[in-house]
Design an enzyme around this catalytic site. Structure first.
Site, mmCIF file in Angstrom:
data_model
loop_
_atom_site.group_PDB
_atom_site.id
_atom_site.type_symbol
_atom_site.label_atom_id
_atom_site.label_comp_id
_atom_site.label_asym_id
_atom_site.label_seq_id
_atom_site.Cartn_x
_atom_site.Cartn_y
_atom_site.Cartn_z
ATOM 1 N N LYS A 2 -13.318 -23.764 -39.329
ATOM 2 C CA LYS A 2 -12.818 -23.932 -37.964
ATOM 3 C C LYS A 2 -13.829 -24.655 -37.068
ATOM 4 C CE LYS A 2 -9.054 -21.400 -38.791
ATOM 5 N NZ LYS A 2 -9.210 -20.804 -40.137
HETATM 6 C C1 LIG Z 1 -8.234 -20.416 -41.090
HETATM 7 C C2 LIG Z 1 -8.711 -20.280 -42.472
HETATM 8 C C3 LIG Z 1 -7.933 -20.669 -43.569
HETATM 9 C C4 LIG Z 1 -6.515 -21.157 -43.408
HETATM 10 O O1 LIG Z 1 -6.463 -22.409 -42.757
HETATM 11 P P1 LIG Z 1 -5.082 -22.879 -42.064
HETATM 12 O O2 LIG Z 1 -5.439 -24.143 -41.367
HETATM 13 O O3 LIG Z 1 -4.716 -21.784 -41.121
HETATM 14 O O4 LIG Z 1 -4.099 -23.054 -43.149
HETATM 15 C C5 LIG Z 1 -8.487 -20.589 -44.832
HETATM 16 N N1 LIG Z 1 -9.737 -20.123 -45.013
HETATM 17 C C6 LIG Z 1 -10.518 -19.732 -43.987
HETATM 18 C C7 LIG Z 1 -11.875 -19.209 -44.272
HETATM 19 C C8 LIG Z 1 -10.044 -19.803 -42.683
HETATM 20 O O5 LIG Z 1 -10.819 -19.421 -41.671
#
Ligand SMILES: *Cc1c(COP(=O)(O)O)cnc(C)c1O
Length: 492
Positions: free
Chosen positions: A108
């Site tokens: 993120k």
């Molecule tokens: C948010 C997240 C995901 C999923 O990603 P999306 O964009 O919501 O599909 C997978 N792994 C981790 C560690 C995340 O923080």
């Protein structure tokens, strides 16, 4: 370039307006009107920042060059502990795209380190006077990354709702110890879908919007419903492809597979956009955990959220309603009234169906918690390399794909978080006894056994003060926001 609402072709806004609004008033999401192809030839020798400019500038066309370059410079600096920003690690026949070297140790950060700059500039472009209130629902990682990005940023406040029982202990501590007067964190008595639903409803509540306006505030969102989150995520897929090309691992125009552990369908949608821009992709491999709504959907065309949400060891993917699927449906040709109808079916009946042949570009399957553990163990044994629980879902589903299809195409797998964020499961998987140990003891053990340094973002948590203790019921989210902003009748 204009952005159109998935639910209404007549709603068209500029890039900066799409970023400011986060979501369209009709409940739809903003999608780019057209996606331009880009000539890979000119990108081959670019570093991460130059590539970032090439990609972002094609989407956010009302930003001037200087402000975009500055945003990129500020976002992708030393707060990423690896100079390459998103390094690629070769493990046997796969390439792990490490996206967790930012300050909060999950992918993120790749977008949320730049979003604050994009929002502030969007505000300037539109002569907006109001203070921006960033509303965020999180399954654990978005919340901390958004807090980190927006804390102390003038002209903004940030509110984060997370499921009290649905995040890892480290994730919870990361959020509850957040500093900054402009931050507000609330644990809700519900799951991620409740939080996300609540946030969407608040964003679309006209009277609440008016109340905010009267107090010189305006909402926006840091969730991947915001197009400002998705576009920066396209960069690293290009970056990894170009690196493979430079290193002679693939030849010009050779296709690759991209596998992504998926929750809200944001990260894999960014890869899909990369494909539309000319990235040679063979298959997009969408990996779910036991909450396998999306993998069922991709296999059958039937989206059915009528099931209980399970709490798994990959909590950031514990989601039943994946927002960004709506954008995919749009690009597959389900638009406007037709899409509105599908989304209404989902809300009222918990189910909708599309033609499954339209989903050919994707493969999908899911992993159980047991498979996650055995994958972590196997990767550690074979390669002396530690993966987190989400990445393990990606690897395990890729293994299933390979077995089913025999496909030998080179595959990049998104590695979405540091194993230290999910230390308990990871430690247990590689044979560390975790009984009667505190989270920090387990993390010490993990570091000793693997010779990996505990990342600063986790190590420092031990001595941090808890600054947020707010809890609420799902139907009290609005009251909480009023209390934080001291508006309306805020006697909670
Ligand atoms: C948010 C997240 C995901 C999923 O990603 P999306 O964009 O919501 O599909 C997978 N792994 C981790 C560690 C995340 O923080």
């Amino acid at each position: 370039m204009r952005y159109i609402s998935t639910r209404d072709n007549n709603t068209s806004v500029t890039p900066s307006q799409a970023i400011l609004q986060g979501i369209s008033k009709d409940g739809g999401l903003f999608v780019p009107e057209e996606i331009e192809k880009i000539d890979l030839k000119n990108l081959v020798n670019m570093d991460y920042k130059s590539l970032a400019y090439e990609i972002i500038s094609r989407f956010f066309t009302d930003f001037n060059e200087e402000s975009l370059l500055e945003a990129i410079d500020n976002a992708y600096d030393e707060k990423f502990i690896n100079q390459e920003i998103a390094p690629l690690v070769e493990l046997g026949d796969i390439y792990l795209l490490e996206l967790f070297h930012g300050p909060t140790l999950a992918f993120k950060d790749m977008a949320l380190s730049i979003l604050p700059y994009l929002l502030i500039e969007s505000k300037r472009i539109n002569n907006m006077e109001e203070e921006i209130i960033i509303l965020t629902a999180t399954s654990g990682d978005t919340g901390k990354a958004a807090l980190e990005g927006f804390a102390h940023v003038k002209g903004t406040k940030i509110v984060v709702f997370y499921p009290e029982e649905g995040v890892s202990k480290i994730q919870k501590l990361q959020m509850d110890t957040q500093e900054g007067d402009n931050t507000f964190v609330v644990g809700i008595n519900g799951n991620f879908d409740d939080a996300q639903n609540g946030v969407k409803e608040i964003l679309n509540d006209d009277s609440f919007r008016e109340l905010l306006k009267d107090n010189h505030y305006r909402f926006s969102s840091a969730n991947s419903i915001n197009i400002g989150r998705l576009v920066p995520q396209i960069i690293y897929y290009f970056n990894s492809y170009l690196k493979l090309l430079r290193d002679g691992k693939i030849t010009k125009d050779e296709k690759i597979n991209i596998a992504v552990p998926t929750g809200n369908f944001g990260n894999i949608l960014a890869a899909y956009y990369g494909g539309k821009m000319g990235l040679p992709i063979n298959k997009l491999i969408c990996a779910s955990n036991e909450n396998n709504v999306i993998s069922d959907f991709i296999q059958t065309g039937l989206y059915d959220r009528r099931r209980e949400l399970s709490l798994t060891t990959s909590p950031s993917m514990d989601i039943l309603v994946s927002s960004n699927l709506e954008r995919l449906l749009y690009h597959l040709g389900y638009k406007d009234k037709e899409l509105k109808r599908l989304m209404r079916d989902l809300t009222h009946n918990g189910i909708y169906e599309i033609d499954k042949n339209k989903l050919d570009e994707f493969y999908s399957s899911y992993s159980t918690d047991d498979e996650v553990e055995s994958t972590i163990e196997k990767i550690f044994k074979d390669y002396d390399y530690l993966v987190d629980t989400h990445t393990a879902v990606g690897i395990n589903v890729y293994e299933k794909y390979k077995k089913e299809t025999g496909d030998k195409t080179k595959t990049v797998i998104a590695s979405t978080a540091s194993p230290f964020k999910f230390g308990n499961t990871v430690a247990k998987a590689i044979g560390i006894n975790i009984e009667n140990k505190s989270d920090f003891e387990i993390i010490e053990d993990l570091s000793n056994k693997t010779n990996l340094t505990i990342p600063k973002g986790v190590r420092d948590l031990k001595d941090k003060k808890i600054t947020h203790k707010n809890k609420c019921e799902v139907d009290q989210m609005e009251e909480q926001i009023k209390r934080f902003l001291q508006i309306g009748d805020n006697d909670v």
